[in-house]
Each structure stands twice: as C-alpha cells, then as structure tokens.
Motif scaffolding. Sequence first.
Motif, PDB file in Angstrom:
ATOM      1  N   LYS A 189       0.817  -1.213   0.000  1.00 42.88           N
ATOM      2  CA  LYS A 189       0.000   0.000   0.000  1.00 42.88           C
ATOM      3  C   LYS A 189       0.852   1.265   0.000  1.00 42.88           C
ATOM      4  CE  LYS A 189      -4.148  -1.938   2.141  1.00 42.88           C
ATOM      5  NZ  LYS A 189      -5.112  -1.844   3.267  1.00 42.88           N
ATOM      6  N   ALA A 190       1.950   1.249   0.760  1.00 42.81           N
ATOM      7  CA  ALA A 190       2.810   2.430   0.815  1.00 42.81           C
ATOM      8  C   ALA A 190       3.432   2.705  -0.548  1.00 42.81           C
ATOM      9  CB  ALA A 190       3.897   2.243   1.867  1.00 42.81           C
ATOM     10  N   GLU A 191       3.887   1.623  -1.215  1.00 48.84           N
ATOM     11  CA  GLU A 191       4.489   1.804  -2.535  1.00 48.84           C
ATOM     12  C   GLU A 191       3.444   2.262  -3.550  1.00 48.84           C
ATOM     13  OE1 GLU A 191       6.342  -0.861  -6.141  1.00 48.84           O
ATOM     14  OE2 GLU A 191       6.785  -1.497  -4.089  1.00 48.84           O
ATOM     15  N   HIS A 192       2.254   1.692  -3.456  1.00 43.19           N
ATOM     16  CA  HIS A 192       1.186   2.078  -4.370  1.00 43.19           C
ATOM     17  C   HIS A 192       0.831   3.554  -4.193  1.00 43.19           C
ATOM     18  CE1 HIS A 192      -3.182   1.551  -5.901  1.00 43.19           C
ATOM     19  NE2 HIS A 192      -2.350   1.735  -6.919  1.00 43.19           N
ATOM     20  N   SER A 193       0.753   3.993  -2.946  1.00 39.28           N
ATOM     21  CA  SER A 193       0.453   5.397  -2.671  1.00 39.28           C
ATOM     22  C   SER A 193       1.554   6.297  -3.217  1.00 39.28           C
ATOM     23  CB  SER A 193       0.299   5.603  -1.162  1.00 39.28           C
ATOM     24  OG  SER A 193       0.137   6.966  -0.859  1.00 39.28           O
ATOM     25  N   HIS A 194       2.813   5.913  -2.995  1.00 34.06           N
ATOM     26  CA  HIS A 194       3.937   6.707  -3.493  1.00 34.06           C
ATOM     27  C   HIS A 194       3.909   6.782  -5.013  1.00 34.06           C
ATOM     28  CE1 HIS A 194       7.985   8.327  -3.925  1.00 34.06           C
ATOM     29  NE2 HIS A 194       8.260   7.340  -4.757  1.00 34.06           N
ATOM     30  N   ALA A 195       3.576   5.664  -5.668  1.00 34.94           N
ATOM     31  CA  ALA A 195       3.551   5.636  -7.127  1.00 34.94           C
ATOM     32  C   ALA A 195       2.482   6.569  -7.675  1.00 34.94           C
ATOM     33  CB  ALA A 195       3.311   4.208  -7.614  1.00 34.94           C
ATOM     34  N   ILE A 196       1.322   6.570  -7.057  1.00 27.49           N
ATOM     35  CA  ILE A 196       0.243   7.448  -7.527  1.00 27.49           C
ATOM     36  C   ILE A 196       0.656   8.907  -7.396  1.00 27.49           C
ATOM     37  CG2 ILE A 196      -2.056   8.292  -6.896  1.00 27.49           C
ATOM     38  CD1 ILE A 196      -2.870   5.401  -6.430  1.00 27.49           C
ATOM     39  N   ARG A 197       1.325   9.250  -6.290  1.00 31.16           N
ATOM     40  CA  ARG A 197       1.748  10.631  -6.093  1.00 31.16           C
ATOM     41  C   ARG A 197       2.923  11.019  -6.985  1.00 31.16           C
ATOM     42  NH1 ARG A 197       3.657  10.737  -0.982  1.00 31.16           N
ATOM     43  NH2 ARG A 197       3.161   8.578  -0.490  1.00 31.16           N
ATOM     44  N   SER A 198       3.652  10.011  -7.494  1.00 24.83           N
ATOM     45  CA  SER A 198       4.843  10.276  -8.312  1.00 24.83           C
ATOM     46  C   SER A 198       4.576  10.138  -9.804  1.00 24.83           C
ATOM     47  CB  SER A 198       5.970   9.315  -7.926  1.00 24.83           C
ATOM     48  OG  SER A 198       6.259   9.379  -6.552  1.00 24.83           O
ATOM     49  N   MET A 199       3.403   9.636 -10.170  1.00 26.29           N
ATOM     50  CA  MET A 199       3.133   9.246 -11.550  1.00 26.29           C
ATOM     51  C   MET A 199       3.338  10.387 -12.536  1.00 26.29           C
ATOM     52  SD  MET A 199       1.938   6.190 -12.690  1.00 26.29           S
ATOM     53  CE  MET A 199       0.697   5.634 -11.524  1.00 26.29           C
ATOM     54  N   TRP A 226     -10.145  11.961  -9.338  1.00 24.72           N
ATOM     55  CA  TRP A 226      -9.567  13.185  -8.774  1.00 24.72           C
ATOM     56  C   TRP A 226      -8.098  13.001  -8.427  1.00 24.72           C
ATOM     57  CZ3 TRP A 226     -12.562  16.699 -10.277  1.00 24.72           C
ATOM     58  CH2 TRP A 226     -13.949  16.498 -10.340  1.00 24.72           C
ATOM     59  N   TYR A 227      -7.693  11.801  -7.989  1.00 20.98           N
ATOM     60  CA  TYR A 227      -6.269  11.566  -7.726  1.00 20.98           C
ATOM     61  C   TYR A 227      -5.451  11.781  -8.998  1.00 20.98           C
ATOM     62  CZ  TYR A 227      -7.968   9.106  -3.513  1.00 20.98           C
ATOM     63  OH  TYR A 227      -8.588   8.755  -2.333  1.00 20.98           O
ATOM     64  N   SER A 228      -6.038  11.400 -10.147  1.00 19.86           N
ATOM     65  CA  SER A 228      -5.303  11.495 -11.406  1.00 19.86           C
ATOM     66  C   SER A 228      -5.063  12.937 -11.839  1.00 19.86           C
ATOM     67  CB  SER A 228      -6.055  10.752 -12.515  1.00 19.86           C
ATOM     68  OG  SER A 228      -7.324  11.348 -12.761  1.00 19.86           O
ATOM     69  N   LEU A 229      -5.742  13.885 -11.187  1.00 23.92           N
ATOM     70  CA  LEU A 229      -5.563  15.302 -11.537  1.00 23.92           C
ATOM     71  C   LEU A 229      -4.513  15.993 -10.680  1.00 23.92           C
ATOM     72  CD1 LEU A 229      -9.235  16.567 -12.079  1.00 23.92           C
ATOM     73  CD2 LEU A 229      -7.590  15.800 -13.798  1.00 23.92           C
ATOM     74  N   SER A 230      -3.990  15.315  -9.658  1.00 29.65           N
ATOM     75  CA  SER A 230      -3.072  15.999  -8.738  1.00 29.65           C
ATOM     76  C   SER A 230      -1.852  16.542  -9.470  1.00 29.65           C
ATOM     77  CB  SER A 230      -2.660  15.068  -7.594  1.00 29.65           C
ATOM     78  OG  SER A 230      -1.997  13.922  -8.106  1.00 29.65           O
ATOM     79  N   GLY A 231      -1.304  15.778 -10.402  1.00 33.32           N
ATOM     80  CA  GLY A 231      -0.151  16.262 -11.157  1.00 33.32           C
ATOM     81  C   GLY A 231      -0.493  17.417 -12.073  1.00 33.32           C
ATOM     82  N   ILE A 232      -1.722  17.423 -12.601  1.00 29.87           N
ATOM     83  CA  ILE A 232      -2.157  18.524 -13.468  1.00 29.87           C
ATOM     84  C   ILE A 232      -2.148  19.842 -12.694  1.00 29.87           C
ATOM     85  CG2 ILE A 232      -4.067  19.388 -14.886  1.00 29.87           C
ATOM     86  CD1 ILE A 232      -2.855  16.857 -16.034  1.00 29.87           C
ATOM     87  N   PHE A 233      -2.369  19.752 -11.374  1.00 32.72           N
ATOM     88  CA  PHE A 233      -2.395  20.955 -10.538  1.00 32.72           C
ATOM     89  C   PHE A 233      -1.138  21.094  -9.675  1.00 32.72           C
ATOM     90  CE2 PHE A 233      -6.906  20.151 -11.364  1.00 32.72           C
ATOM     91  CZ  PHE A 233      -7.302  21.401 -11.808  1.00 32.72           C
ATOM     92  N   ASP A 234      -0.144  20.238  -9.886  1.00 38.43           N
ATOM     93  CA  ASP A 234       1.117  20.307  -9.138  1.00 38.43           C
ATOM     94  C   ASP A 234       0.913  20.260  -7.639  1.00 38.43           C
ATOM     95  OD1 ASP A 234       3.599  20.405 -10.691  1.00 38.43           O
ATOM     96  OD2 ASP A 234       2.657  22.098 -11.698  1.00 38.43           O
ATOM     97  N   VAL A 235       0.007  19.392  -7.174  1.00 41.04           N
ATOM     98  CA  VAL A 235      -0.180  19.174  -5.744  1.00 41.04           C
ATOM     99  C   VAL A 235      -0.110  17.683  -5.478  1.00 41.04           C
ATOM    100  CG1 VAL A 235      -1.597  21.239  -5.439  1.00 41.04           C
ATOM    101  CG2 VAL A 235      -2.713  19.061  -5.937  1.00 41.04           C
TER     102      VAL A 235
END
Length: 959
Positions: free
Chosen positions: A85-95, A213-222
């Motif tokens: 789960k930790a790696e999955h969370s990190h990957a989503i935030r780093s994608m 909504w998670y997939s938009l975090s990079g679009i908004f640089d957050v």
Amino acid sequence: MRLLKYDERGELGIISFDDSAIPPYAILSHTWGVNAEEFTFSDLVTGDGKAKRGYKKIRFCGQQAQQDGLQYFWVDTCCIDKTDKAEHSHAIRSMFRWYQNATKCYVYLSDVSTRERRLDEMLGKFTWEPAFRSSRWFTRGWTLQELLAPSIVEFFSQEWEKLGDKISLKSLIYKITSISLKALDGAPLSQFSVDERLRWKGDRETKREEDGWYSLSGIFDVEIAPAYSEGAASAFRRLMDEIDNSKRCVQDIHSTDPRDDKKRIEETKGELLADSYRWVLDNATFQQWQRDPHSRLLWVKGDPGKGKTMLLCGIIDELQSSLPKTALLAYFFCQATDLRINNATAVLRGLLYMLVSQQPSLVSHIRKKYDHAGKALFEDANAWVALTEIFADIIRDSQLRTTYLIIDALDECVTDLSKLLHFIAKQSSASSRVKWIMSSRNWPEIEEQLEQAWHKVKLSLELNAESVSAAVGAFIQHNVSQLARQKKYDQQTQDAVLECLTSSADGTFLWVALVCQELQATARRNVLNKLHSFPPGLNALYERMMRQISLSDDATLCKQVLALIALAYRPITLQELVALAEPLEDMADEAEVWEIIGLCGSFLTLREDTIYFVHQSAQDFLFAKAYDEIFPHGGKAVHNVIFSRSLAILSRTLQRDMYSLEALGFAIEDVQPPEPDPLAASRYSCIYWIDHLYDSKPWADGVGGLKVAGIIDEFIRKNYLHWLEGLSLCRSMGKGLVSMARLCSLVQMKDSDELVKLVQDAGRFIMYHKGVIENYPLQTYASALLFSPTGSVIRRLFEHEEPNGIAVRPGMSAGWSACLQTFEGHSNWVSSIAFSHDSTKLASASGDSTVKVWDASSGACLQTLTGHSSDVSSIAFSHDSTKLASASRDETIKVWDASSGACLQTLTGHSSWVSSVAFSHDSTKLASASGDSTVKVWDASSGACLQTLTGHSAVGSAL
C-alpha cells in the motif's frame, strides 16, 4: 523508481533506481484490460505470465525503446507492487513526475488498427482516424496526465505502427479533448486557470471513483495521498483544499513581482535597445559561463551608470527567447531607495515567487514550513533563516529543472547584504542545474565575499571598455535620431549633438540619458549653445544640475523636495509628497507639482504617480556632494519637518471607519480601498511618522523638545484609535507595534511623567489587542476598548467610541494586569523559556519541536528555530548573549547563533531524552542532563564532549 530492461539474451529484468540516479527511459501509456490478462509485478518476480495478452504491450514498449536508443522503460502494470500500500500510494503521487521526466512516452492504442489500407491514405485521409477519435484511451482518467506531462508523446496502433506524435496530431487531439492548443504545445500548466484544467477532465472514467480526482493531482502540481475508502466527493474536496493551500502559500510569499520591477525599470530608463547589450552575448567570459557546466556564477561588475541593469534586462530577454520551455528563469532587481526591494529577505522571496510560479511542484518545499507558521514565515525577523533553508532544499531537489537565477544591483541591497553574498557563494556550487548572474558596483566587500564561490567568472565592464563604448555609441545614435525627429533638428544640429555626446559620454549610459532628457526640454534654437554646458562625467553633470536648481526661482522648494524624498523610507507618491511638503499644498493643480518634479534637475523620475531617483548614484551624490545645499539645517531638521507634517495630515484625515465598512466584524482580507482612497495622501505618514520622529532627535533641543512632546500628547489623546484603524487598513499593524515600542523608549528620555504614562498605556493597548485589530479594523472601537482595563488612559479617552448596549461580565479590572505581553505562535505546549542576559530577547521551547526567539520589548517574533525532530525540553542563552542552546527528546542538543538563528552545532552522545541545558558563566562550557542518568559537559566552541558525569540513578530535570 523501478525500470524494466531486456538483457542481451532477451530476458526481461527490473532494476530499482534512486531519484537522483534515474537513467533516460521510455514510458508506456495504455488502457488496462481485464485484470487477469495484465502482466503484473508478481508475474515479473515469478517469471510467469508471458502468455497473457498484456505481455504484448511490454514487448512493444521494450522494442520501441531499443529502436530509440533507450535501454530502460517503465510500464505501470508491472513496475508497481500494488500489494504494498505504501508503494502504491507513493507511485500514484509520483506518476505525473515519472511521465514528465520520461525521454519518450508511447501511447499504445489497442483499439486502433492500421491493418486495412485503402486509397484514402494515398489522398491524405487516414483510415484509422475514426477509430483514433473514438479510442477508449481518450475516455480514461489517468491518460489525461499521460497526454500532458511528457515532452514527447507518440501514438501507436495495435500492430505497433506509429500513427504520429502529439505535435503532428495536435489539431485532431484538440477536437477530441478540447484541451488548449498551448497546453498541447507544452506550455506550463500553471498558466491555465483551475477552472480550465478541471474542464479538461470532462467525463473521463476510472475504475475507482476516487482515481478520477487523484489522477488530476499532477495537473495541478499538488500531492494528495490516496484513501480509497473516502469516496469521490471527499477526494475532490481534498484536491481543491490542496490547490487552495498552495495558491495561498504562493500569494503569501509574494511581496513584489520582479516582472513588474523589470517593466518599471525599463520604462524609467528608456527603451531597451538590443544594440546596447548584444555585445555581451559574444563576450568570451559570458560564453564561458553559458556553455561550461563548471562555470556556475557570473559576476558583472562596473562603475555607476555603465548600464549594468539594462545589460541584465537584455540578458533576461535573450534567455527567455532562447531557453527551452521547461527551463526556469527567476530574477530580482534591488533598489536601495525602496524598502520593498532593498533587503536580502526580499531578494529570496522574489526569486522563490518566480520559481514556484513556473514550477508549482516546488511549493512543497515551502509548504513544509508554511503549513505550520503561515504568512508569518515570510514576514517575521526569522524569515531569512527559513527562506535560506527552503531555497537550499529547492536547489538540491532532483526534480528542479534547468534554472537561471539573476540578481541585479547587489550594492543596493541595504539590509543583510553580507548574509546574501554568503548564501550566494555557498549555493552557487550546490547544483549543476542552476546558473547564477549577479551585478554590482566595484565594491571590494562584494568581491571578497564572492571570491568564496567556486566555479565563478567575472565580467568587468571597465576591462571591456571597447565593447561598452560601442554599446554606448549605439545608444547615442538611437537617442539622437529620436531627438532629431521629435525636435526637428537640421543636419548641423543633429551632427553637433551626436559629436558632443560621443566625445563626452565616457562609456556611461546614464550620462547620455540625462543629457538627452535635458535636450528634450530645450528649444531647438538653443541646443547648440547648451551643448557646451554639459561637462563629462556623472558627478560633474550632477553638480551642473544642482547649480541650475540653485538659480531657479523655485530653488528653495526644489531642494526641500529633494531632501524630503532623499530621507523617505520608501518611494512616495505625488499625493504623499504634497501632504508632506507644505508649499505644494497651495498649488492650483497637479500639473504644477509635476513641474516642480521636473525642475529638480534630472535627479527624479515619476512613474505611475510614484517618485523615484533616476539612479542610486543620484541619491548618493546628494548625500556626498550636495548635503549642505539640500540639508542646510541638517538631516534631523528635515526628519522633524516630515514628522510634524505627518501628524498634521493624520490629524486632519484620520477618523472612525474611514472606508465605510460599518460592520464591526468586517475582515481585513475582504477590505477594498474606496475611490478616492481617504488614506492615499496619508498612508506613508501613518506608517512612518514615529521613525521620522526618532531620527529627528527631538530631545536634543530643549525648546523644540517641549513642542514635540505637546504634539505627540495631543495626537495620541485625539487620534490614537483612528491611527490604529489606519494601520490595520494599511496592513501595517506589525510595523505599528514596533514603532510604539520605539516611541516608548524615546519618551523615557523626556522628563514628563504624564507623557510617559500615556505612551506606555498606548503601547500596552496595541500589544494586547494587535491580533484582533490587525484582522478586523473596526474592532479597535469595540472589543479592544471593552476588554481594556477600566483605568486604562486610552479607554478613558475614547470611552465615547465604545459600542452601546454591550457590557463585559465580570467587569474588567481597574488597571492592566501584570502580564505585559502574550506571545503566540507555538502550536503545542511551551516547556521552557529564557531571557538573554542583555534582556533584549526572550526564547521559548515547545512541544512543536521548535524554539522561538522574541523581541522582549515589542513582542515581535524574531526567529523560529527548526531542526529538532521531537519536543524541545530546555533552552539557555550563553552569558554573553551570542548563543542559544536547546535540549530535546530527540536525544540531541543544538547550539544556535542568537543573532542569525543559524544552527552552529548538533551535539550527540546521550542515549535518552535531554531534559536540561546550562551555560557556564564564562560561556565557554555547556552542560546537559539526560534521561540516561548522565550529565555531559561540552566545549561550547568546538562541541567536543569534555566529560560524562555518572552516578545519578534517576533522570535529572534541571541544571
């Protein structure tokens, strides 16, 4: 980050890389099929799964990467261990970052085929276009970031045939997605509004509703950590909260926008002429700095008026037009006469503001401190320490793009120049991705500090006199051509002006600009006679200008204006000038005031109703060469005039509810100045009258001192609450608090008990109620009065201002409590406090892992010391007040410089929490007590442990 690679035998392997050592790689974008058919991380580990349909995409990506000369590639299905789960969370935030940093992104469209060939393709119509338009890839949530993040995106059919890249297919993609063409061209996404970026999402789908909504975090640089049980509504709220918090952080770090300062400078100094700066682009030193990766810092140095600022403006323009879109360019223009931009803290704030505006993901470094401290992080006396730590973190960030940092006029950084130079020298070698340009006069102290920088080069304008002279020649040609056209010179006059300027300019742009400015105001018939009156050299020209002022009918008024503007703590507006210079009040209209500014030689310039010196050298000349002329009675007398005029204008204009807010609870953040602004003429006076009083040395003259004391007494008795409201409306309550502390110390010198008591009570009032007045201006007349002691002088003077029908139960005491001040700012319990031995500072230690240092008089927070990883349990000042020690539950002791807040040492050795610290009376030793039942004695200079004292059977709590 894990990357895939096929070895020489065709075997697929996976390798993990640190963020700082990731090699070039390709990345795959695709749509997931049935989970059971996707090739996963577990298949890669076991060596199974190659028969799955999803493995086809892995082979495609690997082969295409090899064709493009890339050894490594990344595919989400098998590079992420979703069971962790930790790696999955990190990957989503780093994608988003992983796609952004990829050399190439391959989009594999499993539902688009090129198998059938028809005549249409011979005619330029693609048979696959309808399928491309309706591809499932365009309907998925995650593919939005995969389209926008990478710099190169290529599309492939199910047969692995290339369909085109994002640029060639841009118009078609725009029709499918409605995404801005500029965004598809690679423009920074921060240029687009939040609403526009939200519209790009459209009705895209994801397997899990939160991913939309998670997939938009990079679009908004957050960054938002996934929480898959929260639901789409909660995910959307968290995303918007992060966007709002980051936006607020960027707004708060903004003090001035250097882009506005650059525009103002260019308008003030005249047109930026390419022929006057392009020489530097071919200069060997400049090219060495630009091309050599080891040349990190370029120092451009030269005498006043040599065109350093305009040279840097030109370099900025050239870099902006030639750098890749991904590169960052941040700059700052120091100006000694402007308090907003004449200090080291402002320099870093300006550079950071430009950096995060271009690469918003960098705001995460600021948020680490901002989320805890808020706007005060950038405004209290500790701002420098916090900003340098943030800046250093950004420079070391492996995701920082190629960056150029430019600072003009270091010599005009009035406050903390030495700190700024030390920081630049240290950080200029911290990252190969960052290049610096500095400019300044030929000051030995600047050269001495910058000599500490590695990988530096110097470009001396004096050593490049031939190039500078040619540039000045082009500047002269341009200006003379303009003059000839506007003033209708004949050829003889034009040639004479050109010859005069060329022979006397001595490679000085400013000299040419000032002479041309005077010729602009000279009738054509008088030009030839006037040419002989311009002496070569800046100082000689300034002396001529002063002689002209002295011979004018308005000489006294012009000198008064020059003296007033020279001593102002910031550039003042025309309205403020009229309020401060009494003779100007009698003038019929604004045009007459403009005329007086014009008569002040060429010392002053006016832009958007604000008056500036044309150049720092002009102000320097007035103080060094013309002091007796513009200050015939000394600078103190002018300060006294400004003080007296300030209180006069404030007494006339200040009143209750100046902005007609009406509601007592009207928040300052919602206040907009009305038109016309009733504070427009008195804003400067409202903020700085006490500073001018202080610098006028009022008690030096016994007779004058009595008059000053009476003026102060009358103003406080009649207008004190109105002044506090004015300070709140000017967003300057913090400055008011410091000013009142200064006034308190000043009146102590006067033998007047009544005035001392009045000012002390006024000081207690602002200290006690600063927070509420700062945020709600009209609470000055409500809660501030109601919750002051009944015996307060200020309350008694203004009891008629109290709101009707409100009573405080139980009633307030007759006098102020013994509590002088309440210091607020820690977010957890306060465990220890200590006064410095000179009684000027107070330090507090907290369970929030910080130490705060406060001004013991004003209560202003001077520094917030961060670095401990757990509760701070004890603090102590050295007896010479130069150092501060802190003990923490993280088993360390830290020693800080009490002035700068820099951490000098971190002492380790205890095996349990440290409960107490104490300095010896000669400040050479430091003792610490710990939960490990020992006391350690340390050398306060070197940090060496001198002794470990054992024998205690329990924790020592104090030393």
